[in-house]
Design a protein around this motif. Structure first.
Motif, PDB file in Angstrom:
ATOM      1  N   SER A   1       0.849  -1.189   0.000  1.00  0.00           N
ATOM      2  CA  SER A   1       0.000   0.000   0.000  1.00  0.00           C
ATOM      3  C   SER A   1       0.884   1.239   0.000  1.00  0.00           C
ATOM      4  N   LEU A   2       0.298   2.392  -0.358  1.00  0.00           N
ATOM      5  CA  LEU A   2       1.069   3.629  -0.362  1.00  0.00           C
ATOM      6  C   LEU A   2       1.562   3.960   1.046  1.00  0.00           C
ATOM      7  N   GLY A   3       0.739   3.670   2.040  1.00  0.00           N
ATOM      8  CA  GLY A   3       1.151   3.925   3.413  1.00  0.00           C
ATOM      9  C   GLY A   3       2.356   3.089   3.807  1.00  0.00           C
ATOM     10  N   THR A   4       2.341   1.817   3.420  1.00  0.00           N
ATOM     11  CA  THR A   4       3.472   0.937   3.721  1.00  0.00           C
ATOM     12  C   THR A   4       4.719   1.381   2.976  1.00  0.00           C
ATOM     13  N   ALA A   5       4.555   1.745   1.707  1.00  0.00           N
ATOM     14  CA  ALA A   5       5.695   2.203   0.919  1.00  0.00           C
ATOM     15  C   ALA A   5       6.298   3.473   1.524  1.00  0.00           C
ATOM     16  N   GLY A   6       5.447   4.395   1.970  1.00  0.00           N
ATOM     17  CA  GLY A   6       5.942   5.610   2.601  1.00  0.00           C
ATOM     18  C   GLY A   6       6.656   5.327   3.912  1.00  0.00           C
ATOM     19  N   ALA A   7       6.138   4.361   4.670  1.00  0.00           N
ATOM     20  CA  ALA A   7       6.782   3.999   5.939  1.00  0.00           C
ATOM     21  C   ALA A   7       8.164   3.399   5.706  1.00  0.00           C
ATOM     22  N   VAL A   8       8.294   2.586   4.663  1.00  0.00           N
ATOM     23  CA  VAL A   8       9.603   1.999   4.346  1.00  0.00           C
ATOM     24  C   VAL A   8      10.591   3.104   3.959  1.00  0.00           C
ATOM     25  N   ALA A   9      10.128   4.074   3.167  1.00  0.00           N
ATOM     26  CA  ALA A   9      10.996   5.181   2.777  1.00  0.00           C
ATOM     27  C   ALA A   9      11.427   5.990   4.004  1.00  0.00           C
ATOM     28  N   ALA A  10      10.504   6.181   4.951  1.00  0.00           N
ATOM     29  CA  ALA A  10      10.841   6.912   6.174  1.00  0.00           C
ATOM     30  C   ALA A  10      11.853   6.141   7.017  1.00  0.00           C
ATOM     31  N   LEU A  11      11.705   4.807   7.078  1.00  0.00           N
ATOM     32  CA  LEU A  11      12.664   3.990   7.828  1.00  0.00           C
ATOM     33  C   LEU A  11      14.054   4.082   7.209  1.00  0.00           C
ATOM     34  N   PHE A  12      14.102   4.113   5.876  1.00  0.00           N
ATOM     35  CA  PHE A  12      15.389   4.315   5.214  1.00  0.00           C
ATOM     36  C   PHE A  12      16.011   5.633   5.663  1.00  0.00           C
ATOM     37  N   GLY A  13      15.222   6.716   5.650  1.00  0.00           N
ATOM     38  CA  GLY A  13      15.735   8.016   6.049  1.00  0.00           C
ATOM     39  C   GLY A  13      16.235   8.031   7.480  1.00  0.00           C
ATOM     40  N   LEU A  14      15.503   7.386   8.374  1.00  0.00           N
ATOM     41  CA  LEU A  14      15.929   7.332   9.772  1.00  0.00           C
ATOM     42  C   LEU A  14      17.227   6.543   9.934  1.00  0.00           C
ATOM     43  N   ALA A  15      17.376   5.488   9.146  1.00  0.00           N
ATOM     44  CA  ALA A  15      18.590   4.663   9.255  1.00  0.00           C
ATOM     45  C   ALA A  15      19.832   5.412   8.803  1.00  0.00           C
TER      46      ALA A  15
END
Length: 409
Positions: free
Chosen positions: A38-52
């Motif tokens: 889902s778009l929400g899941t995809a956005g969350a993965v992108a945010a996790l990348f940024g945090l890492a």
């Protein structure tokens, strides 16, 4: 001013690496379209990348000072390549998400050691143009990346990550073949050899306890936030005004490159003090942002973009040179890593801020607020730089007396 060979090699390596740096823009598309997230899941993965990427930069600084610059760069590039190939081959969202987080942890390992290598290879008066050259190399790579993405993306989004991995390995090959091997503890950094007045003896000091560094990091976060808001907000603003975002990106990138190299070498600009460059740079950024608020055609974007490009080039590299001078011998990479966190924070915050403001108040409100922030920084940043310079001069002026007292005792 002719820069050392090591700086030019680092810039070339970075341009090669940046040729593949388009893949992350398509991460959410790959997750949602090809893997069914889902778009929400995809956005969350992108945010996790940024945090890492935030702990990644800190680790890069630590490893660079402990294990060596070149070893850390090679480890980061190899880690990025492996993670990108994992994303390209991922059978489902969970595997792709795991690889994206691993990519984030490896993503910023490169930055502190490469910036510290520049500090090692240059005199204090060479550092601002040297760091600016590295940024220009990124812009060159970005333009080439757009062309590569247009050609490769037609064969499938997964191939974008394969090409990105190849660019990392190409960069690693340049670093391995042409940069000197690490010799920890044997050769003093260039600022010690050239008598940099900012050197201090305590290499074990924590960057987190240096108030001057923390103040520079806070100011750097504002600059990074404004820069990222521009990158994220301008395509959205252009689309809202019926313009092609890709055309806008081409205009901004081309102007930055056309103006960049001559400005980096011009004596009037290279001769500016850091406070004067900060005042002029932030004033021009604010002028450009104000121009974006009233620009509704591609032609109208030209003048604000010229102001933005010149202002950005005036500021780029200056802060890194100041932070390098603040660092004690042996702690350059750790100091640069802490300062570089400003970009990690901005990378997470800018998309949220830009989309929220444009969605609720419109693009003009975003540019007006950003312009006001830049003009405020045009007053604050020069004052901060003068205060830091005064503090360092006071420390240096006391050093000979302290040495003499120690000798007498």
């Amino acid at each position: 001013m002719r820069l050392p060979r090591q700086v030019r090699i680092l810039a070339a390596a970075r341009a090669v690496n940046q040729l593949g740096a388009f893949s992350l823009a398509f991460l959410t598309v790959l997750l949602s379209r090809d893997l069914g997230a889902s778009l929400g899941t995809a956005g969350a993965v992108a945010a996790l990348f940024g945090l890492a990427t935030i702990p990644s930069r800190l680790l890069g600084g630590h490893l660079a000072d402990r294990l060596g610059r070149r070893r850390t760069i090679l480890a980061g590039l190899a880690g990025c390549a492996a993670a990108q190939l994992g994303i390209a081959a991922a059978p489902d969202t969970a595997v792709a998400a795991g690889c994206a987080v691993l990519l984030g942890f490896a993503f910023e390992l490169y930055e502190p050691p490469s910036q510290a290598m520049i500090a090692d290879a240059t005199r204090p008066d060479q550092r601002a143009p040297a760091y600016a050259l590295l940024t220009t190399a990124l812009a060159v790579g970005n333009m080439g990346a757009g062309l590569v993405a247009a050609a490769v993306g037609r064969s499938g989004l997964r191939w974008l990550f394969v090409v990105d991995a190849a660019s990392c390995l190409g960069c690693a090959l340049i670093v391995y073949l042409w940069l000197p091997a690490d010799r920890l503890g044997s050769t003093p950094p260039a600022r010690e050899r050239h008598g940099d007045p900012g050197e201090r003896p305590d290499s074990g000091a924590s960057p987190w306890r240096d108030p001057a560094l923390l103040a520079m990091t806070a100011a750097g976060t504002v600059f990074a936030l404004v820069s990222m808001v521009m990158l994220v907000g301008l395509p959205l603003s252009a689309a809202a005004n019926g313009l092609d975002p890709a055309s806008v990106g081409l205009v901004t990138g081309t102007l930055t490159l056309v103006l960049g190299r001559p400005l980096l070498q011009s004596k009037p600009l290279t001769g500016l003090s850091h406070p004067a460059a900060a005042a002029a740079g932030f004033t021009l950024l604010g002028t450009g942002m104000a121009g974006y608020a009233v620009a509704h055609s591609l032609a109208a974007l030209f003048a604000p973009t010229v102001a933005w490009a010149i202002g950005n080039l005036l500021l780029t590299g200056r802060a890194f040179a100041v932070v390098t001078a603040l660092a004690p011998p042996g702690a350059t990479a750790r100091y640069l890593a802490v300062y570089g966190l400003s970009w990690g924070i901005a990378t997470v915050a800018a998309p949220l801020l830009a989309t929220r403001v444009i969605g609720s108040l419109g693009s003009a409100a975003l540019w007006t607020a950003s312009s006001a922030l830049c003009l405020a920084m045009a007053a604050v940043q020069p004052w901060l730089l003068r205060a830091i310079t005064g503090r360092r001069d006071a420390v240096v002026s006391r050093a000979p007396a302290s040495s003499a007292d120690a000798a007498v005792g």
